[in-house]
Design a protein around this motif. Structure first.
Motif, PDB file in Angstrom:
ATOM      1  N   SER A 161     -47.023 -43.286 -31.959  1.00 22.27           N
ATOM      2  CA  SER A 161     -47.112 -41.938 -32.520  1.00 22.27           C
ATOM      3  C   SER A 161     -46.682 -41.907 -33.987  1.00 22.27           C
ATOM      4  CB  SER A 161     -46.243 -40.983 -31.687  1.00 22.27           C
ATOM      5  OG  SER A 161     -46.723 -40.959 -30.362  1.00 22.27           O
ATOM      6  N   SER A 211     -45.765 -36.910 -29.912  1.00 16.30           N
ATOM      7  CA  SER A 211     -45.177 -37.703 -28.829  1.00 16.30           C
ATOM      8  C   SER A 211     -46.035 -37.525 -27.592  1.00 16.30           C
ATOM      9  CB  SER A 211     -43.746 -37.244 -28.547  1.00 16.30           C
ATOM     10  OG  SER A 211     -43.236 -37.944 -27.430  1.00 16.30           O
ATOM     11  N   THR A 213     -45.416 -38.333 -24.558  1.00 19.17           N
ATOM     12  CA  THR A 213     -44.618 -37.809 -23.438  1.00 19.17           C
ATOM     13  C   THR A 213     -43.834 -36.553 -23.823  1.00 19.17           C
ATOM     14  OG1 THR A 213     -42.874 -39.270 -24.219  1.00 19.17           O
ATOM     15  CG2 THR A 213     -44.267 -40.092 -22.434  1.00 19.17           C
ATOM     16  N   THR A 216     -39.472 -38.607 -25.871  1.00 20.37           N
ATOM     17  CA  THR A 216     -38.904 -39.786 -26.532  1.00 20.37           C
ATOM     18  C   THR A 216     -37.695 -39.385 -27.362  1.00 20.37           C
ATOM     19  OG1 THR A 216     -41.077 -40.786 -26.549  1.00 20.37           O
ATOM     20  CG2 THR A 216     -39.484 -41.720 -28.086  1.00 20.37           C
TER      21      THR A 216
HETATM   22  O1  LIG Z   1     -45.572 -40.986 -27.983  1.00 19.87           O
HETATM   23  P1  LIG Z   1     -44.288 -41.160 -27.230  1.00 19.87           P
HETATM   24  O2  LIG Z   1     -44.399 -40.727 -25.805  1.00 19.87           O
HETATM   25  O3  LIG Z   1     -43.160 -40.476 -27.944  1.00 19.87           O
HETATM   26  O4  LIG Z   1     -43.956 -42.709 -27.178  1.00 19.87           O
HETATM   27  C1  LIG Z   1     -43.759 -43.436 -28.351  1.00 19.87           C
HETATM   28  C2  LIG Z   1     -43.851 -44.903 -28.113  1.00 19.87           C
HETATM   29  O5  LIG Z   1     -42.896 -45.326 -27.179  1.00 19.87           O
HETATM   30  C3  LIG Z   1     -43.417 -46.351 -26.369  1.00 19.87           C
HETATM   31  O6  LIG Z   1     -43.588 -45.854 -25.095  1.00 19.87           O
HETATM   32  C4  LIG Z   1     -42.504 -47.539 -26.324  1.00 19.87           C
HETATM   33  O7  LIG Z   1     -41.198 -47.166 -26.138  1.00 19.87           O
HETATM   34  C5  LIG Z   1     -44.733 -46.715 -27.005  1.00 19.87           C
HETATM   35  O8  LIG Z   1     -45.619 -47.280 -26.123  1.00 19.87           O
HETATM   36  C6  LIG Z   1     -45.162 -45.412 -27.551  1.00 19.87           C
HETATM   37  O9  LIG Z   1     -46.155 -45.560 -28.525  1.00 19.87           O
END
Ligand SMILES: O=P(O)(O)OC[C@H]1O[C@](O)(CO)[C@@H](O)[C@@H]1O
Length: 551
Positions: A161, A211, A213, A216
């Protein structure tokens, strides 16, 4: 299994044995002799891949080598795997997901909805919304809550991201609207977001929180700090957060819990992996910088490589051959790393971007069925732009004891600055590939008058493999093609090794342990460290002491 992958080690295949035998023969010869014995070498080793020209000739291969590698690829069902990926099968087995980054640029071949998503339509809808926002911001129609146009865009994200948007925005700077400054914050190190607060003005700053998810730690922490910063100076405007934040995520609920209006959220889907997401809404910052039309050209560059992957026989298929060459060196020459050396200042972050793409994808030691590999998988990818690298680490590439295959990325036309310097830049890149391949032997040193006692130190062994990737100019289209070339190379490697290139379980444990440690570091009273190992106990105590906390 989604395509006929079994728990069988590729090492057990006759195709692997044939390559092992063939590698012994290749190790008896060298690139000087390989060029001399086959005057038509370029006929089979130079390939056009969309807007990219690939010169594979300076690799430690004969024509026969590519044939044997392609046989291995067939024995590992690579053609079926390509179809499986492009038609939306759940080839990401450990997460039970399809892998559809190709659909973001119309490179997939879907016959219907995937997991209930009408992919083509939804991709187009999101692109349309991104385009409307980009136009509104770039034309200063959409403004901050006090009515001022945005002069700074801050992308907050990490991993996929961040790396893609940052790398591409920097690479395409010459195609961007230079009136607005682009910033990228990823690290949870407080200085990263702190620097933004120093140089930006809240009234004219737009945050793009990215993000997948929306859970993060780094991203959420930085985003909350940004929200606080905005509210501290614009809090009397009820629409401050609404006006100064947009989000890119697959998690609408967490986005709205954060306070970002769903109208300002740009979605993508589970079947787009973080490191494969730069051409989704994750690329919003790129579109804000270069505009919707150029973003479409960027997507077109990816699509050209998708089409090449789909339609080209394996023995002329650029990304497939690039991936197979990585397997060749990793498994039959025992190499551990792969250098990527872009002769372009603008591609300074390309090696870092590729590190996530390659190492998060193929840094695996079990196959899709859970069985353990008995051969090397993903190599360490690294690099720096030429010519800086030449004055730093190339010495080891030329005369060190480690064999490191290198990809040279060269361009004919500069993007700015004094035109004649491009000739020098190009000459340097090309010269390095020649020096690495052909070296300089004692007879040549003697002919140059080098005294005998100095010849060992000045001897250049050569026979060090390189691939040259050449393009006219670093345009949005060319960059899209370059990224897709590596995406499909990574995929090819993963299929040979039988691993899942699309999960990343290895990064989870560290995240868990970090959240367990935070209260140990921050508690008001001395924490109970009884459950921890001696090293952790000592380091936590030292940290607490340094921070003036009781331990
Ligand atoms: O976009 P998100 O869900 O914040 O995740 C950021 C990054 O963290 C990871 O899951 C690794 O920790 C990557 O694969 C991903 O690109």
């Amino acid at each position: 299994m989604p395509y006929p992958v079994t728990g069988v080690s590729p090492k057990q295949l006759p195709e692997w044995a044939a390559l092992t035998q063939h590698a012994k023969e290749i190790k008896q010869t060298d690139l000087r002799r390989l060029f001399a014995e086959d005057t038509r070498r370029l006929n089979w080793s130079s390939i056009e891949v969309g807007p990219l020209h690939l010169d594979l000739s300076k690799n430690l291969i004969r024509k026969e080598t590519l044939g044997l590698l392609v046989e291995l690829a067939r024995a590992r069902f690579l053609p079926d795997a390509i179809v499986a990926m492009l038609t939306g099968e759940h080839i990401n087995v450990s997460e039970d997901r399809a892998v559809l980054h190709a659909a973001l640029r119309r490179g997939a071949t879907l016959s219907g909805p995937i997991d209930g998503v009408n992919v083509g339509q939804e991709v187009e809808d999101v692109l349309g919304r991104m385009e409307r926002l980009s136009r509104a911001i770039r034309s200063n129609e959409r403004r901050g809550c006090t009515g001022k146009p945005f002069s700074a865009i801050v992308n907050i994200g990490i991993g996929g991201s961040d790396l893609g948007p940052e790398m591409v925005t920097r690479a395409l700077y010459d195609f961007s609207d230079k009136g607005r400054r682009m910033h990228f914050v990823s690290n949870i190190d407080p200085t990263a977001i702190g620097d933004i607060f120093e140089v930006c003005d809240p009234e004219t700053t737009l945050f793009v929180v990215v993000s997948k998810t929306f859970g993060t730690l780094e991203t959420l922490t930085n985003a909350k700090a940004a929200r606080q910063w905005i509210l501290a100076s614009l809090g009397d405007h009820a629409d401050a957060v609404e006006k100064h934040f947009v989000a890119v995520s697959t998690n609408a609920k967490l986005v709205s819990d954060f306070g970002i209006d769903p109208e300002n959220m740009f979605g993508f889907w589970d079947f787009i992996g973080g490191r494969y997401s730069v051409d989704s809404a994750v690329g919003l910052a790129i579109m804000l910088a270069i505009g919707p039309e150029r973003f479409r050209s960027f997507l077109g560059g990816f699509a050209a490589i998708d089409a090449h992957l789909r339609e080209t026989p394996l023995d002329e298929n650029g990304p497939v051959l690039l991936g197979l060459l990585s397997v060749w060196y990793r498994n039959f020459f025992g190499t551990q790393s792969q250098a990527v050396l872009p002769y372009s200042e603008r591609l300074a972050r390309f090696p870092a971007y590729l590190q996530q793409l390659t190492m998060e994808s193929n840094g695996k030691s079990v196959r899709i069925d859970g069985s353990t590999v008995d051969y090397g998988t993903g190599a360490v990818y690294w690099g720096e732009p030429g010519t800086d690298g030449q004055h730093a680490f190339y010495q080891l590439l030329h005369q060190g004891t480690i064999l490191i295959p290198a990809d040279f990325v060269l361009f004919a036309e500069p993007l700015g600055g004094p035109d004649a310097q491009q000739d020098l830049l190009f000459a340097n890149g090309l010269a390095q590939t020649r020096a690495l391949a052909f070296g300089r032997n004692d007879a040549e040193l003697e002919a140059l008058g080098v005294p005998e006692y100095l010849r060992p130190a000045r001897r250049m062994p050569g026979n060090r493999p390189t691939t040259t990737i050449l393009a006219q100019r670093l345009t949005p289209e060319v960059l899209g093609s370059l990224i897709a070339l590596y995406e499909h190379s990574v995929f090819t490697q993963g299929v040979i090794w039988g691993i899942d290139s699309f999960d990343q379980w290895g990064v989870e444990l560290g995240k868990e342990l970090a959240s367990e440690l935070v209260p140990m570091l921050t508690s008001a009273g001395a924490p109970d460290l009884g459950a921890f190992d001696a090293s952790t106990v000592d380091l936590v105590s030292r940290y607490r002491h340094m921070r003036g906390r009781p331990s």
